[in-house]
Design a protein around this motif. Structure first.
Motif, mmCIF file in Angstrom:
data_model
loop_
_atom_site.group_PDB
_atom_site.id
_atom_site.type_symbol
_atom_site.label_atom_id
_atom_site.label_comp_id
_atom_site.label_asym_id
_atom_site.label_seq_id
_atom_site.Cartn_x
_atom_site.Cartn_y
_atom_site.Cartn_z
ATOM 1 N N HIS A 6 0.834 -0.965 0.139
ATOM 2 C CA HIS A 6 -0.036 0.109 0.076
ATOM 3 C C HIS A 6 0.808 1.539 0.014
ATOM 4 O O HIS A 6 1.313 1.885 1.009
ATOM 5 N N HIS A 8 1.391 5.163 -2.236
ATOM 6 C CA HIS A 8 0.762 6.357 -3.272
ATOM 7 C C HIS A 8 1.801 7.010 -3.879
ATOM 8 O O HIS A 8 2.898 7.132 -3.523
ATOM 9 N N PHE A 53 -0.024 2.916 -6.197
ATOM 10 C CA PHE A 53 -1.330 3.390 -7.030
ATOM 11 C C PHE A 53 -1.801 4.945 -6.722
ATOM 12 O O PHE A 53 -0.977 5.458 -5.536
ATOM 13 N N SER A 85 -6.302 3.217 -10.456
ATOM 14 C CA SER A 85 -7.482 3.398 -9.958
ATOM 15 C C SER A 85 -8.605 3.988 -10.646
ATOM 16 O O SER A 85 -8.456 4.468 -11.720
ATOM 17 N N LYS A 110 -7.270 -0.185 -7.297
ATOM 18 C CA LYS A 110 -7.328 0.521 -6.176
ATOM 19 C C LYS A 110 -8.624 1.451 -6.244
ATOM 20 O O LYS A 110 -8.971 2.066 -7.079
ATOM 21 N N LEU A 140 -7.550 -3.531 -3.903
ATOM 22 C CA LEU A 140 -7.277 -3.162 -2.805
ATOM 23 C C LEU A 140 -8.347 -1.747 -2.290
ATOM 24 O O LEU A 140 -8.197 -0.796 -3.353
ATOM 25 N N HIS A 142 -9.951 1.221 -0.241
ATOM 26 C CA HIS A 142 -9.923 1.899 1.191
ATOM 27 C C HIS A 142 -11.080 1.533 2.034
ATOM 28 O O HIS A 142 -12.088 1.716 1.363
#
Ligand SMILES: [Zn+2]
Length: 278
Positions: A6, A8, A53, A85, A110, A140, A142
């Motif tokens: 994970h 960004h 991502f 994403s 994502k 994945l 959030h």
């Protein structure tokens, strides 16, 4: 082997001012949200592989093109795995999927329901879930709360992913942040679904909550479903590893339960990619 599941990547032009202002609620101390590729790679030194991502969420003001992520991965392709994403509130989000998979070669998805404002059980997403099962692409999500003012809590509660997994039992799902602060509810979901995992990212800096969560995971027998992640730039892999290893120190000199240290090391060294792409 350490995998950071994970992380960004983004740049200033991908945020609205409102998002940046809201992000200051992420932690009690100030988060440095903007960074260069070199700073990113330096932070990733302790890990062997990192999933990276952006995020697409017009509703709350963060929108990272998938081309940006593909370029990022292209600068360290032996180390980085790029996820696309998508913002499912956009009419053409499945065109975005096909382009990101076939042309940009991104190898996971994502999604941020609370950021983009959609329900993960919405039938509009079925086409995406079917494609991900077909191509064996993990998603994945959030899960759990966020600092964004206009992100609805109603679409981020962990029980929603029970319904997704009931309908798509072969879909590989990662519930980010153990859906904090509803970790108990998240454990109920990952325990019953073999292909649903949770990541530990961005939890260690609330050590009391994190300790209780990990004890709960130990007692429910779901430690094997936890994946290591940092949520860079909100934390780094190094500080996340240290934060997990420090948990037992909280209860030193007490009769409170301790985490099994070998199991904690198993989590840190788990080959998450082997699990997700099995
Ligand atoms: Zn994140």
């Amino acid at each position: 082997m350490i995998v950071d599941i994970h992380t960004h990547a983004f740049a200033r032009e991908h945020f609205t001012d409102k998002f940046l202002a809201d992000a200051q609620r992420a932690r009690a101390d100030v988060v440095k949200l903007l960074f260069t590729f070199e700073e990113y790679i330096e932070a990733m030194r302790p890990v062997d592989k990192a999933v990276v991502f952006g995020m697409k969420a017009r509703r709350t003001g963060l929108y990272v093109p998938n081309e940006f992520i593909a370029d990022w991965v292209g600068r360290a392709p032996q180390k980085l795995i790029g996820f696309m994403s998508l913002d499912p509130t956009e009419e053409d989000f499945m065109d975005d999927f096909e382009r990101s998979y076939h042309d940009l070669r991104l190898r996971g998805v994502k999604l941020g329901p609370i950021y983009a404002g959609f329900d993960p059980t919405d039938r509009r997403l079925d086409a995406l879930y079917q494609r991900c099962v077909k191509f064996n692409l993990p998603i994945l999500f959030h899960t759990g709360t966020s600092f964004v003012q206009f992100g609805p809590l109603a679409v981020t509660r962990p029980y929603l992913w029970d319904e997704v997994a009931l309908r798509f039992p072969d879909l590989k799902i990662i519930m980010a942040h153990l859906a904090h602060p509803w970790e108990g509810e998240c454990i109920a979901v990952i325990r019953k679904h073999p292909n649903v995992y949770a990541d530990l990212s961005a939890l260690y800096y609330r050590p009391w909550q994190f300790y209780n969560t990990m004890v709960l995971c130990q007692e429910y027998g779901v430690m094997h479903k936890l994946l290591f992640g940092s949520d860079f730039p909100f934390t780094t892999p190094q500080s996340s590893v240290e934060g997990i290893r420090a948990l037992n120190r909280l209860v030193e000199g007490t009769n409170l339960p301790r985490l099994r240290e070998d199991v904690v090391e198993d989590i840190i060294h788990r080959d998450s990619l082997a699990l997700l792409y099995a």
